[in-house]
Every structure is written in structure tokens, then in C-alpha cells.
Design an enzyme around this catalytic site. Structure first.
Site, PDB file in Angstrom:
ATOM      1  N   ASP A 186       0.841  -1.212   0.000  1.00 32.12           N
ATOM      2  CA  ASP A 186       0.000   0.000   0.000  1.00 32.12           C
ATOM      3  C   ASP A 186       0.872   1.257   0.000  1.00 32.12           C
ATOM      4  O   ASP A 186       0.623   2.213  -0.739  1.00 32.12           O
ATOM      5  CB  ASP A 186      -1.009  -0.002   1.159  1.00 32.12           C
ATOM      6  CG  ASP A 186      -0.430  -0.516   2.466  1.00 32.12           C
ATOM      7  OD1 ASP A 186       0.670  -1.105   2.437  1.00 32.12           O
ATOM      8  OD2 ASP A 186      -1.057  -0.331   3.523  1.00 32.12           O
TER       9      ASP A 186
ATOM     10  N   ASP B  19       0.288  -7.874 -10.395  1.00 34.57           N
ATOM     11  CA  ASP B  19      -0.776  -7.555 -11.348  1.00 34.57           C
ATOM     12  C   ASP B  19      -1.260  -6.121 -11.118  1.00 34.57           C
ATOM     13  O   ASP B  19      -1.369  -5.311 -12.045  1.00 34.57           O
ATOM     14  CB  ASP B  19      -1.931  -8.552 -11.132  1.00 34.57           C
ATOM     15  CG  ASP B  19      -3.010  -8.407 -12.187  1.00 34.57           C
ATOM     16  OD1 ASP B  19      -2.714  -7.901 -13.286  1.00 34.57           O
ATOM     17  OD2 ASP B  19      -4.166  -8.792 -11.909  1.00 34.57           O
TER      18      ASP B  19
END
Ligand code: ATP
Length: 353
Positions: free
Chosen positions: A204, A228
Site C-alpha cells: 500500500d 498484477d
């Protein structure tokens, strides 16, 4: 020398961008014999599966393939053909060079990042089950072997390409066992490569840091799902999904592809940007040892993009042209017909991979 390559046009915009790449490769001087096989929606119609046996048979023979995007239905339908292909051929490493291209409008200039994504496990292992109605589970499979081999791939790549730093991307503060194992493997491998700087960043925080200052990163080493997501974020830094290629490597072969999906919203309209697919073809040619052909394609691409002629560019990068128009401009640049109007300012900058 003639190379045999498996061609999988895919579906959605896949056949449109694949045919552009084919024309450009044909003009590059490389001798390729294509073994064309169906994947995705056309294969479902014809054979009842998105990944017929003929695809794996062909790839096992040629050991090199190029694939257009393939639609994966959300929440139902067949398992992803992309994921199945990577697992069946053990294409364990997914490499995504994210490079700023001149002439492509983007938030940042001179980005040169590489994403190395583990391709065979994590939440993509496809181990999902329904415990009771309304309660399901999805397994995040992480193995020591897969973590060490992807870490090794990233550090070897760094050494080969003269890159400086590898950042392991994780969420080990929450997934202490799974991402903890990944970090343990990365640390062990990192110790063998002292000249390469090694760091760890929580996924994050990485997302925020990439948006604020992407230049602080070099190679991002990720497990499957984070890789991804971070790939699409990084594509956004350099002008979108239309301009980022990818490659899958394993001991038994390599498959080159786009990072973008089948883009059903624009399929059939003739406006798909073929850049990512053409860059994938460039990566493929370099893998085959055809560096002169790859250089020709790269130079033509840089010339056409930096000319900023709206008619030669597709709408996603600010043009008003078509896939075919873009391809023709590339072919013309490769033939040197427009040499006079092209200044070639970036002709040798930033080769991919
Ligand atoms: P997947 O999950 O299969 O990777 P996705 O959900 O990320 O697919 P894409 O198919 O990649 O979605 O498309 C996302 C957006 O980017 C769409 O609006 C699409 O039109 C646009 N896009 C993707 N590739 C291209 C391209 N080559 N040229 C122009 N626009 C593109």
C-alpha cells in the site's frame, strides 16, 4: 535463420493488435514462421475451451510464443487462459518493463521501471472453496521454491542489465506467514548479490510512493497479485495500458504479451493502440537474438510517437487515428520514407529489456 513462433491472436482487440505486430515484424527483416493457434473466445466457440491442447502442443515445440489479450469472465466461466498457460508451461517469471516513450502524454517523463512478478501461485493458484452458503475461502499459496526462483530471476536480471536496486513488495505486517516466507526467500537471495541494493516496501505504501515519486524505484519484485495491480498502476505513470509490454519466462520457453486486457469496450472499432503488442514483439525478437530487427522496430516506434502527428496516433494517447494508420506510419518509418520529417531525437533512447 528462420524462427518458429506460436502466434495466439487472442480475442477482443487481440487480433487487431496482433495483426499490426505481425506486419511490423514482417518488415523488420527477421525471418519468422508463425504457427497460429486459437485462444480465448474463438477457441471456446470452435473447441469448447479457451486453451485447446493444440496451443500447448505448439508451444512445447516452438518454445516461443506471442499472445494477444484474452478475455477472462468476471466471477464465472472458464479458468483464465493466461493463468492456465503460465502454470502449464511453468512460465514462472513475468517481466514488465515500464518505460516512458517520447510523444506519449503521461504524468511523468523518463520512467524506467521493471516489474518482476511471480506467475504461478499466490491467490492465482485458483484454490477456492465454498465452506457453507455465504462463506467462501480462497487460498494464498506461497512456496519457498517459487519465491527463491523469482527472487533469483530478479537479481540475475538486475546484474545482466546493470540495474541498481531490487524492491521486494509485500504485506507481511498482515500476512505474516505467507508474505513473511516471500521476504525470507528474497533476503536470502539478496545476500548473494551484494552490489545490488535490496529493500522491502509494503504494497500500500508502495502504491503511494510510486504516484508521488516513481524515480526512487528500479526493479519491483512482487508476488502474483501485487504484481498484477502494481503493473496497471505503473502503466498509468507512462501513458496507459496501451504502451506496456510483458514477457513470461520459464525453463521450457517464453511467451510475450501485452499488459492490457482484451478491451471489449473498443474491440472491433479499429482504434486499439498496437504499441504494447509491438513492444512485446520487440522483446520477443531480442529473446530470439534478432536485435537488429528489434532495433528497427523500436526506432520506428519512437519516431512515429515523437512526431505527434495526430492522424498517426490512436485516441488513447491523444491521437485521432486508427490502428491501421498507426501501423502504416510505422511501416513507412521503417522503410525510411518519412525520414526527412522525422528528427529521430530519441532514436536510441531506452530500448526495452
Ligand atoms: P484484464 O483484467 O483482462 O487485464 P482489464 O480489466 O485490465 O483487463 P483492459 O481490457 O486492459 O481491462 O482495458 C482497460 C481500459 O484500457 C479499457 O478502457 C480499454 O479500452 C483501455 N485499453 C486497454 N488496452 C488498450 C489499447 N491497446 N489501446 C487503447 N485502449 C486500451
Amino acid at each position: 535463420m528462420t524462427h518458429r513462433v506460436t502466434l495466439m491472436p487472442g480475442d477482443g482487440i487481440g487480433p487487431e493488435v496482433a495483426s499490426a505486430a505481425l506486419e511490423v515484424v514482417a518488415a523488420s527483416g527477421a525471418q519468422i514462421e508463425w504457427d497460429e493457434v486459437m485462444v480465448g473466445q474463438p477457441a471456446i466457440k470452435e473447441f469448447g475451451t479457451p486453451l485447446p491442447d493444440a496451443v500447448l502442443r505448439s508451444l512445447k515445440k516452438t518454445r516461443v510464443g506471442i499472445k494477444g489479450p484474452v478475455t477472462t469472465q468476471v466471477g464465472k466461466g472458464f479458468p483464465s487462459a493466461n493463468v492456465t498457460l503460465r502454470k502449464q508451461l511453468d512460465l514462472f517469471a513475468n517481466l514488465r518493463p515500464v518505460l516512458s516513450l517520447p510523444g506519449v502524454k503521461a504524468r511523468y517523463k523518463n520512467i524506467d521501471l521493471v516489474i518482476v512478478r511471480e506467475n504461478t501461485e499466490d491467490l492465482y493458484a485458483g484454490v477456492e472453496h465454498r465452506l457453507t452458503p455465504g462463506v467462501v475461502g480462497s487460498m494464498k499459496i506461497i512456496t519457498w521454491d517459487a519465491c527463491t526462483r523469482i527472487a533469483k530471476f530478479a537479481f540475475e536480471y538486475a546484474v545482466e542489465r546493470g540495474r541498481k536496486k531490487v524492491t521486494a513488495v509485500h504485506k507481511a505486517n498482515i500476512m505474516k506467514i505467507a508474505d513473511g516466507l516471500f521476504l525470507e526467500a528474497c533476503r536470502k537471495i539478496a545476500k548473494r548479490y551484494p552490489p545490488i541494493e535490496y529493500e522491502e516496501v509494503i504494497v500500500d505504501a508502495l502504491s503511494m510512493k510510486l504516484v508521488v515519486n516513481p524515480y526512487q524505484f528500479d526493479i519491483l519484485l512482487c508476488t502474483n497479485l501485487y504484481g498484477d495491480i502494481i503493473s496497471d498502476l505503473c502503466a498509468g505513470l507512462v501513458g496507459g495500458l496501451g504502451v506496456v509490454p510483458g514477457a513470461n519466462f520459464g525453463k521450457r520457453g517464453a511467451v510475450f504479451e501485452t499488459v492490457h486486457g482484451s478491451a471489449p469496450d473498443i474491440a472491433g472499432r479499429g482504434i486499439a493502440n498496437p504499441t504494447a503488442m509491438i513492444l512485446a514483439a520487440e522483446l520477443m525478437l531480442r529473446h530470439l537474438g534478432e536485435s537488429a530487427a528489434a532495433d528497427r522496430i523500436h526506432d520506428a516506434l519512437i519516431n512515429v510517437l515523437s512526431s505527434r502527428r495526430k492522424k498517426s496516433l490512436t485516441p488513447d494517447i491523444g491521437g485521432s487515428g486508427t490502428t491501421q494508420g498507426f501501423t502504416e506510419a510505422l511501416l513507412a518509418a521503417m522503410r525510411g520514407l518519412t525520414e526527412s520529417e522525422l528528427t529521430r531525437p530519441y532514436a536510441v533512447q531506452g530500448r526495452i529489456a
